[in-house]
Design a protein around this motif. Sequence first.
Motif, PDB file in Angstrom:
ATOM      1  N   LEU A   1       0.824  -1.211   0.000  1.00 44.40           N
ATOM      2  CA  LEU A   1       0.000   0.000   0.000  1.00 44.40           C
ATOM      3  C   LEU A   1       0.860   1.263   0.000  1.00 44.40           C
ATOM      4  O   LEU A   1       0.539   2.242  -0.677  1.00 44.40           O
ATOM      5  CB  LEU A   1      -0.935  -0.002   1.208  1.00 44.40           C
ATOM      6  CG  LEU A   1      -2.077  -0.995   1.179  1.00 44.40           C
ATOM      7  CD1 LEU A   1      -2.840  -0.957   2.501  1.00 44.40           C
ATOM      8  CD2 LEU A   1      -3.008  -0.694   0.030  1.00 44.40           C
TER       9      LEU A   1
ATOM     10  N   GLN B   1       0.823   4.152  -2.851  1.00 43.27           N
ATOM     11  CA  GLN B   1       0.604   5.560  -2.513  1.00 43.27           C
ATOM     12  C   GLN B   1       1.721   6.441  -3.078  1.00 43.27           C
ATOM     13  O   GLN B   1       1.466   7.524  -3.600  1.00 43.27           O
ATOM     14  CB  GLN B   1       0.532   5.742  -0.992  1.00 43.27           C
ATOM     15  CG  GLN B   1      -0.658   5.128  -0.348  1.00 43.27           C
ATOM     16  CD  GLN B   1      -1.870   6.036  -0.373  1.00 43.27           C
ATOM     17  OE1 GLN B   1      -1.806   7.167  -0.785  1.00 43.27           O
ATOM     18  NE2 GLN B   1      -2.974   5.514   0.080  1.00 43.27           N
TER      19      GLN B   1
ATOM     20  N   SER C   1       1.418   9.329  -5.870  1.00 49.51           N
ATOM     21  CA  SER C   1       1.919  10.667  -5.584  1.00 49.51           C
ATOM     22  C   SER C   1       2.767  11.180  -6.745  1.00 49.51           C
ATOM     23  O   SER C   1       2.717  12.366  -7.083  1.00 49.51           O
ATOM     24  CB  SER C   1       2.743  10.678  -4.301  1.00 49.51           C
ATOM     25  OG  SER C   1       1.956  10.328  -3.202  1.00 49.51           O
TER      26      SER C   1
ATOM     27  N   ILE D   1      -4.132  14.465  -0.003  1.00 52.93           N
ATOM     28  CA  ILE D   1      -4.849  13.306   0.493  1.00 52.93           C
ATOM     29  C   ILE D   1      -3.937  12.080   0.505  1.00 52.93           C
ATOM     30  O   ILE D   1      -3.942  11.279   1.454  1.00 52.93           O
ATOM     31  CB  ILE D   1      -6.108  13.057  -0.357  1.00 52.93           C
ATOM     32  CG1 ILE D   1      -7.113  14.188  -0.123  1.00 52.93           C
ATOM     33  CG2 ILE D   1      -6.741  11.714  -0.037  1.00 52.93           C
ATOM     34  CD1 ILE D   1      -8.257  14.209  -1.105  1.00 52.93           C
ATOM     35  N   LEU D   2      -3.124  11.934  -0.539  1.00 51.76           N
ATOM     36  CA  LEU D   2      -2.200  10.803  -0.585  1.00 51.76           C
ATOM     37  C   LEU D   2      -1.136  10.901   0.500  1.00 51.76           C
ATOM     38  O   LEU D   2      -0.733   9.888   1.073  1.00 51.76           O
ATOM     39  CB  LEU D   2      -1.550  10.724  -1.969  1.00 51.76           C
ATOM     40  CG  LEU D   2      -2.474  10.295  -3.105  1.00 51.76           C
ATOM     41  CD1 LEU D   2      -1.773  10.451  -4.451  1.00 51.76           C
ATOM     42  CD2 LEU D   2      -2.947   8.878  -2.907  1.00 51.76           C
TER      43      LEU D   2
ATOM     44  N   GLY E   1      -2.615   9.653   3.592  1.00 51.51           N
ATOM     45  CA  GLY E   1      -2.649   8.197   3.545  1.00 51.51           C
ATOM     46  C   GLY E   1      -1.290   7.588   3.857  1.00 51.51           C
ATOM     47  O   GLY E   1      -1.190   6.584   4.569  1.00 51.51           O
TER      48      GLY E   1
ATOM     49  N   CYS F   1       1.010   9.007   5.668  1.00 55.08           N
ATOM     50  CA  CYS F   1       1.229   9.218   7.109  1.00 55.08           C
ATOM     51  C   CYS F   1       0.483   8.174   7.931  1.00 55.08           C
ATOM     52  O   CYS F   1       1.010   7.676   8.932  1.00 55.08           O
ATOM     53  CB  CYS F   1       0.786  10.620   7.517  1.00 55.08           C
ATOM     54  SG  CYS F   1       1.858  11.945   6.951  1.00 55.08           S
ATOM     55  N   ALA F   2      -0.729   7.831   7.517  1.00 55.20           N
ATOM     56  CA  ALA F   2      -1.502   6.823   8.255  1.00 55.20           C
ATOM     57  C   ALA F   2      -0.826   5.454   8.177  1.00 55.20           C
ATOM     58  O   ALA F   2      -0.723   4.747   9.184  1.00 55.20           O
ATOM     59  CB  ALA F   2      -2.922   6.748   7.695  1.00 55.20           C
ATOM     60  N   ILE F   3      -0.336   5.094   6.997  1.00 55.88           N
ATOM     61  CA  ILE F   3       0.348   3.800   6.856  1.00 55.88           C
ATOM     62  C   ILE F   3       1.619   3.771   7.693  1.00 55.88           C
ATOM     63  O   ILE F   3       1.912   2.784   8.378  1.00 55.88           O
ATOM     64  CB  ILE F   3       0.638   3.520   5.370  1.00 55.88           C
ATOM     65  CG1 ILE F   3      -0.668   3.294   4.613  1.00 55.88           C
ATOM     66  CG2 ILE F   3       1.544   2.306   5.218  1.00 55.88           C
ATOM     67  CD1 ILE F   3      -0.513   3.245   3.110  1.00 55.88           C
TER      68      ILE F   3
ATOM     69  N   GLY G   1      -0.158  14.453   9.499  1.00 54.13           N
ATOM     70  CA  GLY G   1      -1.140  14.310   8.431  1.00 54.13           C
ATOM     71  C   GLY G   1      -2.326  15.233   8.608  1.00 54.13           C
ATOM     72  O   GLY G   1      -2.813  15.830   7.638  1.00 54.13           O
TER      73      GLY G   1
END
Length: 88
Positions: A8, A12, A16, A41-42, A45, A47-49, A63
């Motif tokens: 993932l 991403q 990007s 937004i990416l 994402g 940062c969340a991963i 993020g």
Amino acid sequence: MNNYLNLLLYIQIALSGICMYRIIRGPTIPDRMVGIDIFGILVVGICAILAIQTERSYILDIGIAWIILSFIGTLTLAKYLSGKKLNE
């Protein structure tokens, strides 16, 4: 599970890169702004991963700050493109 998160993350990052192409080669300013919004937004994402992989929650704060600044920039550009002054 770590392999899926790595996959993932690579997806991403590839997306990007595509957004960076749209930001650089966008034919109009609104097209570039849409590219910047999608890039933001990416980044959130990513940062969340990374927060899940490293188990560090402060990365989510980065993020959130990024997306707030992106939203403010979008509002500012929309107001500028509509022909109004920023203090109206």
